[in-house]
Design an enzyme around this catalytic site. Structure first.
Site, PDB file in Angstrom:
ATOM      1  N   GLY A  29      26.450  55.833  65.144  1.00 30.67           N
ATOM      2  CA  GLY A  29      27.529  54.977  65.635  1.00 30.67           C
ATOM      3  C   GLY A  29      27.061  53.546  65.829  1.00 30.67           C
ATOM      4  CG  LEU A  31      29.768  52.987  62.698  1.00 34.29           C
ATOM      5  CD1 LEU A  31      30.986  53.567  61.981  1.00 34.29           C
ATOM      6  CD2 LEU A  31      28.487  53.618  62.174  1.00 34.29           C
ATOM      7  CG  HIS A  35      26.031  51.902  60.296  1.00 32.99           C
ATOM      8  ND1 HIS A  35      25.934  51.034  61.354  1.00 32.99           N
ATOM      9  CD2 HIS A  35      25.039  52.800  60.462  1.00 32.99           C
ATOM     10  CE1 HIS A  35      24.932  51.396  62.131  1.00 32.99           C
ATOM     11  NE2 HIS A  35      24.371  52.466  61.614  1.00 32.99           N
ATOM     12  CD  GLN A  61      17.416  60.012  65.772  1.00 32.88           C
ATOM     13  OE1 GLN A  61      18.066  60.904  65.229  1.00 32.88           O
ATOM     14  NE2 GLN A  61      17.293  58.821  65.223  1.00 32.88           N
ATOM     15  CB  SER A 186      22.782  49.628  66.600  1.00 29.02           C
ATOM     16  OG  SER A 186      23.375  50.210  65.467  1.00 29.02           O
ATOM     17  NE  ARG A 187      16.656  51.068  69.123  1.00 29.93           N
ATOM     18  CZ  ARG A 187      16.556  52.181  68.390  1.00 29.93           C
ATOM     19  NH1 ARG A 187      16.400  52.106  67.087  1.00 29.93           N
ATOM     20  NH2 ARG A 187      16.617  53.372  68.957  1.00 29.93           N
TER      21      ARG A 187
END
Ligand code: PAF
Length: 283
Positions: A29, A31, A35, A61, A186-187
């Site tokens: 997610g 996104l 993605h 993970q 996303s980070r």
């Protein structure tokens, strides 16, 4: 577009659509254009078949001191992006739907996973392999698309598919970048303005050193590695986790350029945020 929340709903959906090509796009997610480019690849590949995206922040993970709780969750916005990009169906389960509390079986890769990201994230690739194997078994895809930005992940998944005889064609999608070269992630949202302005040093240095290797400016992988470290460290906010010049398929550190397909890889902290990137040699 159909939203599936449970394994039973997913099984029913896959049974109804047996025999059609099905391309899987596994995600956690949050996104972004990286993605959605994978979804676009999947649509092309699926033809008149189905594209199934999964949205699941996979707890196994993440290490104990990592950002599992803080990881951005925005299901409604993600579903809109999936719909806009022509995804047929989204599987977005809760963690207790995917894992039994007392589960004792996992998938362990023992060669490609122990170095690079695996060295600072012990157990990470076991978590990735386990969830991807479960998603393959549940969704029975003909093909699955993963981003090349996570180059080690892609190599580990290809190895798992080979070694466990999954009949899934693994497709790598090129890294999508911001206009200043920073790989989309996303980070990136965790970066302060100052860190964000500094972060493109990773891609800039990887690209410069790759061009240097292609034009024989480095006598050995060792000197190229030193140039990577020096270039990235020239940015005061960058703290290097690793830089390396590895063989693109075995991920082993290269000792010579002779007969090798080199991949330049880096993981760099800006504050607490760890960013990864990689490039091959220019064509
Ligand atoms: O790349 C990711 O987003 C994740 O590692 C994956 C492949 C969806 C497994 O959780």
């Amino acid at each position: 577009m159909v939203l599936l929340r449970t394994k039973d709903e997913l099984r029913e959906w896959t049974t109804e659509r047996t025999g059609r090509p099905r391309v899987l796009v596994p995600t956690m997610g949050a996104l972004h254009a990286g993605h959605t480019s994978l979804m676009d690849l999947a649509i092309k590949r699926a033809g008149d078949g189905d594209v199934l995206a999964t949205i699941f922040v996979n707890p196994t993970q993440f290490g104990p001191n990592e950002d599992f709780d803080a990881y951005p969750r925005q299901l409604q916005a993600d579903l809109e992006k999936c719909r806009d990009h022509g995804v047929t169906s989204v599987f977005a389960p809760e963690a207790d739907e995917m894992y039994f509390n007392d589960a004792t079986i996992s998938v362990h890769e023992s060669r490609l996973s122990h170095r690079l990201c695996g060295a600072s994230r012990p157990g990470h690739f076991d978590g990735v392999c386990t969830i991807v194997a479960k998603l393959f078994l549940l969704t029975q895809p003909t093909a699955a698309v993963f981003g090349e930005k996570d180059f080690q992940q892609l190599a580990v998944i290809r190895r798992m598919v080979r070694d466990l005889d999954f009949s899934v064609d693994v497709i790598g999608g090129p890294t999508v970048r911001e206009s200043d070269g920073l790989a989309m992630s996303s980070r990136n949202a965790y970066l302060s303005d100052e860190q964000r302005a500094a972060a493109p040093i990773i891609q800039k240095t990887l690209r410069e050193v790759a061009a240097g290797i292609a034009s024989d400016r480095f006598s050995s992988p060792e000197t190229a590695r030193a140039a990577l470290a020096e270039g990235i460290a020239s940015e005061g906010l960058a703290r290097i986790d690793y830089v390396d010049v590895v063989d693109a398929s075995s991920l082993e550190t290269l000792e010579t350029f002779e007969g090798a397909i080199p991949r330049l890889v880096a993981a760099v902290f800006f504050g607490k945020t760890r960013l990864i990137d990689n490039v091959g040699l220019p064509e």
